[in-house]
Design an enzyme around this catalytic site. Sequence first.
Site, PDB file in Angstrom:
ATOM      1  N   GLU A  97      56.850   6.371   9.190  1.00 47.99           N
ATOM      2  CA  GLU A  97      56.581   7.504  10.087  1.00 47.99           C
ATOM      3  C   GLU A  97      56.518   7.025  11.540  1.00 47.99           C
ATOM      4  OE1 GLU A  97      56.610  10.430  10.753  1.00 47.99           O
ATOM      5  OE2 GLU A  97      55.701  11.751   9.275  1.00 47.99           O
ATOM      6  N   ASP A  98      56.791   7.938  12.453  1.00 45.66           N
ATOM      7  CA  ASP A  98      56.650   7.621  13.871  1.00 45.66           C
ATOM      8  C   ASP A  98      55.185   7.731  14.294  1.00 45.66           C
ATOM      9  OD1 ASP A  98      56.614  10.385  13.469  1.00 45.66           O
ATOM     10  OD2 ASP A  98      58.001  10.855  15.093  1.00 45.66           O
ATOM     11  N   ASP A 101      49.373  12.444  13.026  1.00 41.55           N
ATOM     12  CA  ASP A 101      48.546  13.252  13.915  1.00 41.55           C
ATOM     13  C   ASP A 101      47.502  13.964  13.058  1.00 41.55           C
ATOM     14  OD1 ASP A 101      47.945  14.521  16.371  1.00 41.55           O
ATOM     15  OD2 ASP A 101      49.321  16.151  15.966  1.00 41.55           O
ATOM     16  N   PHE A 150      49.587  13.515  23.971  1.00 44.29           N
ATOM     17  CA  PHE A 150      50.932  13.797  23.472  1.00 44.29           C
ATOM     18  C   PHE A 150      51.879  12.753  24.036  1.00 44.29           C
ATOM     19  CE2 PHE A 150      55.025  15.708  22.862  1.00 44.29           C
ATOM     20  CZ  PHE A 150      54.902  16.183  21.568  1.00 44.29           C
ATOM     21  N   ARG A 163      63.495  10.956  23.339  1.00 41.29           N
ATOM     22  CA  ARG A 163      63.510  10.033  22.197  1.00 41.29           C
ATOM     23  C   ARG A 163      64.069   8.668  22.593  1.00 41.29           C
ATOM     24  NH1 ARG A 163      62.589  12.991  17.481  1.00 41.29           N
ATOM     25  NH2 ARG A 163      63.480  15.079  17.409  1.00 41.29           N
TER      26      ARG A 163
HETATM   27  P1  IMP Z   1      51.093  15.601  11.438  1.00 40.81           P
HETATM   28  O1  IMP Z   1      51.569  16.373  10.247  1.00 40.81           O
HETATM   29  O2  IMP Z   1      50.203  16.428  12.325  1.00 40.81           O
HETATM   30  O3  IMP Z   1      50.491  14.264  11.109  1.00 40.81           O
HETATM   31  O4  IMP Z   1      52.337  15.452  12.359  1.00 40.81           O
HETATM   32  C1  IMP Z   1      53.155  14.411  12.382  1.00 40.81           C
HETATM   33  C2  IMP Z   1      54.398  14.781  13.159  1.00 40.81           C
HETATM   34  O5  IMP Z   1      54.113  15.583  14.325  1.00 40.81           O
HETATM   35  C3  IMP Z   1      55.020  13.512  13.669  1.00 40.81           C
HETATM   36  O6  IMP Z   1      55.892  12.950  12.717  1.00 40.81           O
HETATM   37  C4  IMP Z   1      55.708  13.986  14.936  1.00 40.81           C
HETATM   38  O7  IMP Z   1      56.984  14.473  14.629  1.00 40.81           O
HETATM   39  C5  IMP Z   1      54.842  15.119  15.445  1.00 40.81           C
HETATM   40  N1  IMP Z   1      53.916  14.641  16.483  1.00 40.81           N
HETATM   41  C6  IMP Z   1      52.579  14.532  16.390  1.00 40.81           C
HETATM   42  N2  IMP Z   1      52.045  14.053  17.522  1.00 40.81           N
HETATM   43  C7  IMP Z   1      53.074  13.822  18.350  1.00 40.81           C
HETATM   44  C8  IMP Z   1      53.162  13.290  19.689  1.00 40.81           C
HETATM   45  O8  IMP Z   1      52.177  12.925  20.357  1.00 40.81           O
HETATM   46  N3  IMP Z   1      54.415  13.216  20.215  1.00 40.81           N
HETATM   47  C9  IMP Z   1      55.537  13.581  19.539  1.00 40.81           C
HETATM   48  N4  IMP Z   1      55.496  14.065  18.286  1.00 40.81           N
HETATM   49  C10 IMP Z   1      54.281  14.195  17.700  1.00 40.81           C
HETATM   50 MG    MG Z   2      57.970  13.390  12.746  1.00 39.78          MG
END
Ligand code: IMP
Ligand code: MG
Length: 173
Positions: A97-98, A101, A150, A163
């Site tokens: 994963e990148d 959150d 963010f 990106r």
């Molecule tokens: P989660 O389901 O809230 O954990 O979201 C994860 C996904 O939300 C990541 O794989 C990103 O694609 C996106 N995301 C969450 N925070 C950020 C951020 O700070 N910048 C860019 N994308 C984010």
């Molecule tokens: Mg993502």
Amino acid sequence: MKGKINELISEKQIDKRIREIAEQISRDYAGKEVKLICILKGSIFYTCELAKRMTVPVTMDFMNVSSYGSGTKSSGNIMIKKDLDESIEGLDVIIVEDIIDSGNTLSRLIPLLKERKPASLKVTTLLDKPDRREADVDVDYVGFEIEDKFVVGYGLDYAQSYRDLPFIGELEI
Ligand code: IMP
Ligand code: MG
């Protein structure tokens, strides 16, 4: 798209950390082959840099899951936009994963992939925002823990832009 970006993690710091994680994974999986599952699109940079530095054999597959909408917060639902091409049954799998959150994406994706009976399933993420967690996720290899900001770059986008930045930066919006 133009906006003000403050660099938070440099290309050099990211490179060093990915090297360390690649070494650790290579030790943990000695004698095995690892299937990396790149979660598109944000994880492409991390997946490639990690794979290049791992010393155990690697195969890769790609999946695109998304939370609905294009805002800066993810919702509770995920949608599979692109599934894996190959079966993961009996394989040692690491989800790449990148950023984690809320944890909502992974907490839904992990059970879905476990149903496909991999021999093992672990998770690595380049970035982790633990303060924002809504759903419990076990993460095995974390690049950097960051504050609730963010961020963009190194694969991460805001509305598909930024990106391509070689570093992680905070987007002022
Ligand atoms: P989660 O389901 O809230 O954990 O979201 C994860 C996904 O939300 C990541 O794989 C990103 O694609 C996106 N995301 C969450 N925070 C950020 C951020 O700070 N910048 C860019 N994308 C984010
Ligand atoms: Mg993502």
